[in-house]
Design a protein around this motif. Structure first.
Motif, mmCIF file in Angstrom:
data_model
loop_
_atom_site.group_PDB
_atom_site.id
_atom_site.type_symbol
_atom_site.label_atom_id
_atom_site.label_comp_id
_atom_site.label_asym_id
_atom_site.label_seq_id
_atom_site.Cartn_x
_atom_site.Cartn_y
_atom_site.Cartn_z
ATOM 1 N N LYS A 107 0.824 -1.209 0.000
ATOM 2 C CA LYS A 107 0.000 0.000 0.000
ATOM 3 C C LYS A 107 0.859 1.259 0.000
ATOM 4 C CE LYS A 107 -4.094 1.726 2.512
ATOM 5 N NZ LYS A 107 -3.607 3.010 3.067
ATOM 6 N N GLU A 108 1.995 1.201 0.704
ATOM 7 C CA GLU A 108 2.882 2.363 0.818
ATOM 8 C C GLU A 108 3.907 2.456 -0.308
ATOM 9 O OE1 GLU A 108 4.528 1.880 4.708
ATOM 10 O OE2 GLU A 108 2.733 2.656 5.734
ATOM 11 N N GLY A 109 3.854 1.509 -1.232
ATOM 12 C CA GLY A 109 4.757 1.560 -2.372
ATOM 13 C C GLY A 109 6.166 1.083 -2.084
ATOM 14 N N LYS A 110 6.350 0.338 -1.003
ATOM 15 C CA LYS A 110 7.664 -0.205 -0.676
ATOM 16 C C LYS A 110 7.904 -1.504 -1.447
ATOM 17 C CE LYS A 110 7.903 1.505 4.106
ATOM 18 N NZ LYS A 110 8.040 1.096 5.545
ATOM 19 N N PRO A 111 9.167 -1.852 -1.685
ATOM 20 C CA PRO A 111 9.440 -3.151 -2.324
ATOM 21 C C PRO A 111 9.003 -4.300 -1.417
ATOM 22 C CG PRO A 111 11.476 -2.118 -1.551
ATOM 23 C CD PRO A 111 10.397 -1.094 -1.407
ATOM 24 N N VAL A 112 8.423 -5.311 -2.012
ATOM 25 C CA VAL A 112 7.858 -6.442 -1.274
ATOM 26 C C VAL A 112 8.552 -7.723 -1.714
ATOM 27 C CG1 VAL A 112 5.775 -7.788 -0.865
ATOM 28 C CG2 VAL A 112 5.641 -5.302 -0.961
ATOM 29 N N ILE A 113 9.036 -8.475 -0.745
ATOM 30 C CA ILE A 113 9.790 -9.692 -1.040
ATOM 31 C C ILE A 113 8.849 -10.812 -1.489
ATOM 32 C CG2 ILE A 113 11.213 -11.521 -0.033
ATOM 33 C CD1 ILE A 113 12.396 -9.384 1.841
ATOM 34 N N ILE A 114 9.166 -11.396 -2.641
ATOM 35 C CA ILE A 114 8.505 -12.594 -3.145
ATOM 36 C C ILE A 114 9.569 -13.668 -3.293
ATOM 37 C CG2 ILE A 114 7.163 -13.626 -5.012
ATOM 38 C CD1 ILE A 114 6.078 -10.853 -5.662
ATOM 39 N N HIS A 115 9.313 -14.837 -2.769
ATOM 40 C CA HIS A 115 10.321 -15.887 -2.817
ATOM 41 C C HIS A 115 10.501 -16.418 -4.238
ATOM 42 C CE1 HIS A 115 6.479 -17.966 -2.137
ATOM 43 N NE2 HIS A 115 7.001 -18.981 -2.829
ATOM 44 N N GLY A 116 11.742 -16.768 -4.551
ATOM 45 C CA GLY A 116 12.071 -17.263 -5.882
ATOM 46 C C GLY A 116 11.858 -16.204 -6.937
ATOM 47 N N ASP A 117 11.500 -16.650 -8.149
ATOM 48 C CA ASP A 117 11.202 -15.665 -9.199
ATOM 49 C C ASP A 117 9.705 -15.409 -9.306
ATOM 50 O OD1 ASP A 117 10.239 -17.967 -10.375
ATOM 51 O OD2 ASP A 117 11.603 -17.940 -12.093
ATOM 52 N N GLY A 118 8.941 -15.988 -8.376
ATOM 53 C CA GLY A 118 7.502 -15.732 -8.327
ATOM 54 C C GLY A 118 6.681 -16.501 -9.335
ATOM 55 N N THR A 119 7.321 -17.409 -10.113
ATOM 56 C CA THR A 119 6.583 -18.106 -11.166
ATOM 57 C C THR A 119 6.119 -19.496 -10.766
ATOM 58 O OG1 THR A 119 8.619 -18.974 -12.149
ATOM 59 C CG2 THR A 119 7.825 -16.851 -12.973
ATOM 60 N N SER A 120 6.553 -19.993 -9.595
ATOM 61 C CA SER A 120 6.090 -21.311 -9.173
ATOM 62 C C SER A 120 4.581 -21.274 -8.935
ATOM 63 C CB SER A 120 6.831 -21.779 -7.918
ATOM 64 O OG SER A 120 6.641 -20.873 -6.848
ATOM 65 N N LEU A 121 3.932 -22.408 -9.184
ATOM 66 C CA LEU A 121 2.468 -22.473 -9.087
ATOM 67 C C LEU A 121 2.036 -22.837 -7.671
ATOM 68 C CD1 LEU A 121 1.587 -24.349 -12.391
ATOM 69 C CD2 LEU A 121 1.446 -21.896 -11.939
ATOM 70 N N TRP A 122 0.969 -22.205 -7.228
ATOM 71 C CA TRP A 122 0.467 -22.427 -5.885
ATOM 72 C C TRP A 122 -1.050 -22.501 -5.934
ATOM 73 C CZ3 TRP A 122 2.625 -24.604 -2.140
ATOM 74 C CH2 TRP A 122 2.179 -24.475 -0.815
ATOM 75 N N THR A 123 -1.635 -23.076 -4.903
ATOM 76 C CA THR A 123 -3.088 -23.213 -4.813
ATOM 77 C C THR A 123 -3.564 -22.617 -3.503
ATOM 78 O OG1 THR A 123 -3.051 -25.249 -6.115
ATOM 79 C CG2 THR A 123 -5.022 -24.834 -4.799
ATOM 80 N N ILE A 124 -4.434 -21.627 -3.584
ATOM 81 C CA ILE A 124 -5.063 -21.077 -2.385
ATOM 82 C C ILE A 124 -6.558 -21.362 -2.454
ATOM 83 C CG2 ILE A 124 -3.308 -19.306 -2.026
ATOM 84 C CD1 ILE A 124 -5.231 -17.242 -3.196
ATOM 85 N N THR A 125 -7.123 -21.717 -1.304
ATOM 86 C CA THR A 125 -8.519 -22.139 -1.244
ATOM 87 C C THR A 125 -9.260 -21.315 -0.205
ATOM 88 O OG1 THR A 125 -7.779 -24.398 -1.744
ATOM 89 C CG2 THR A 125 -10.059 -24.123 -0.949
ATOM 90 N N HIS A 126 -10.331 -20.675 -0.623
ATOM 91 C CA HIS A 126 -11.133 -19.896 0.322
ATOM 92 C C HIS A 126 -11.864 -20.854 1.248
ATOM 93 C CE1 HIS A 126 -14.097 -16.955 1.829
ATOM 94 N NE2 HIS A 126 -13.158 -16.070 1.539
ATOM 95 N N ASN A 127 -11.950 -20.495 2.532
ATOM 96 C CA ASN A 127 -12.525 -21.436 3.505
ATOM 97 C C ASN A 127 -13.997 -21.758 3.223
ATOM 98 O OD1 ASN A 127 -13.654 -18.999 4.433
ATOM 99 N ND2 ASN A 127 -13.213 -19.417 6.585
#
Length: 337
Positions: A178-198
């Motif tokens: 929100k403040e425009g600061k750099p945000v750390i993302i692990h790796g190059d950010g291209t690995s696939l992940w699955t998030i599931t809403h409860n």
């Protein structure tokens, strides 16, 4: 049905509690009573710390259930306690394990329930495997009616799903974006992940409750949608209406950095690309379909957190750690030029 949940108000279980209450089941929540507000329906409360086994046994005296759901068991000793309390008292015992227990690194990116449980990087995951083995032993040897469920990254409106965050939760990362600061993302950010809403997870779980075909079986419950970490963080920025300033750092570098232990959560989990095959649970719960996309779920969560200051927990230590990591990585880059 008559159902008891050990817990029942956490990230995964709250949506299940609400869904089953809406369906008209008789629910009992066995917990310390700290998060029961906002619940309605035919819900009864057994207020106790389950670790006080003698008191809990007295409160359970004379009660029997169609299903007991265990959401807060992390080591076999806790499941041994549960068996003493609920053995002979329930027609089904559903244990929440973890998809993080699956083989890391995976030999194939498509995960089924037959994928081996081998995670040398995360004690949490190894303990979940040990809990499963204990319960399945009870099923084989004593007929204890066990069903095991493995969630992956399940979230609700109170916390934004992330790969890298501090002890204070997700807010500090949202604040950095929100403040425009750099945000750390692990790796190059291209690995696939699955998030599931409860709310989606609850659909499948509810379909397993009281289902005799689920006894003695293991299921994972996840969304069928796979997204990259760059997309996940991009959706957060989009919901905030700002540009994402991503700063990619190798997962092993983050794991090696002092201050936070990311060996288990990254090397043993989130740095690996995974796609889940949910055909087994769908065979028993044919109506199960996740309808909350990652983009929509993240938008809802960001809006909820922004509207509820009680979930905005500042974490200045993690904020400073991010700055130090970025500075250190920049220094390494210059040294190698």
């Amino acid at each position: 049905m008559k159902i008891l949940f050990i817990g029942g108000t956490g990230t995964i279980s709250m949506a299940i509690t609400k869904r089953l209450a809406e369906e008209g089941h008789e629910l009992y929540l066995l917990n310390r009573g700290s998060r029961n507000e906002g619940l309605s329906g035919n819900i009864k409360y057994i207020t106790t710390d389950i670790n006080d086994e003698e008191k809990t046994a007295k409160l359970l005296d004379g009660l029997e259930f169609d299903c007991v759901g265990e959401f807060i068991g992390f080591v076999p000793q806790q499941l041994e306690r549960d068996y003493r309390l609920f053995g002979g008292r329930t027609k089904q015992f559903i244990y929440i394990s973890s998809a993080s227990a699956y083989q890391k690194p995976p030999k194939g990116y498509v995960i089924t329930e037959e994928t081996p449980l081998e995670n040398p990087y995360w004690e949490y995951s190894r303990n979940k495997k040990a809990c499963e083995e204990y319960l399945m032993g009870l099923y084989r040897d004593k007929g204890f009616p066990v069903t095991i469920v493995r969630p992956s990254h399940t979230y609700d409106e109170r916390s934004v799903p992330l790969g890298v965050h501090g002890d204070g939760g997700s807010w500090q990362v949202v604040k950095r974006i929100k403040e425009g600061k750099p945000v750390i993302i692990h790796g190059d950010g291209t690995s696939l992940w699955t998030i599931t809403h409860n709310s989606d997870f609850a659909k499948a779980y509810a379909g397993l409750v009281g289902n005799p075909k689920a006894i003695g079986e293991v299921f994972h419950i996840t969304s069928d949608e796979s997204v990259s970490w760059n997309e996940i963080y991009g959706y957060i920025a989009e919901a905030l209406g700002v540009q994402l300033k991503a700063y990619h750092v190798a997962s092993q570098t983050l794991a090696d950095m002092s201050g936070y232990d990311f060996v288990g959560s990254l090397i043993g989990d989130k740095s690996n690309s995974v796609v889940f095959d949910n055909s087994k649970v769908k065979a028993l719960v044919p109506d199960f379909k996740c309808t909350v996309t990652a983009r929509e779920g993240i938008r809802r969560t960001v809006e909820y957190v922004l509207a509820h200051p009680e979930y905005q927990h500042d974490d200045p230590e993690f904020d400073a750690w991010c700055d130090r990591v970025i500075e250190a990585v920049e220094g390494m880059k210059k040294a190698f030029k």
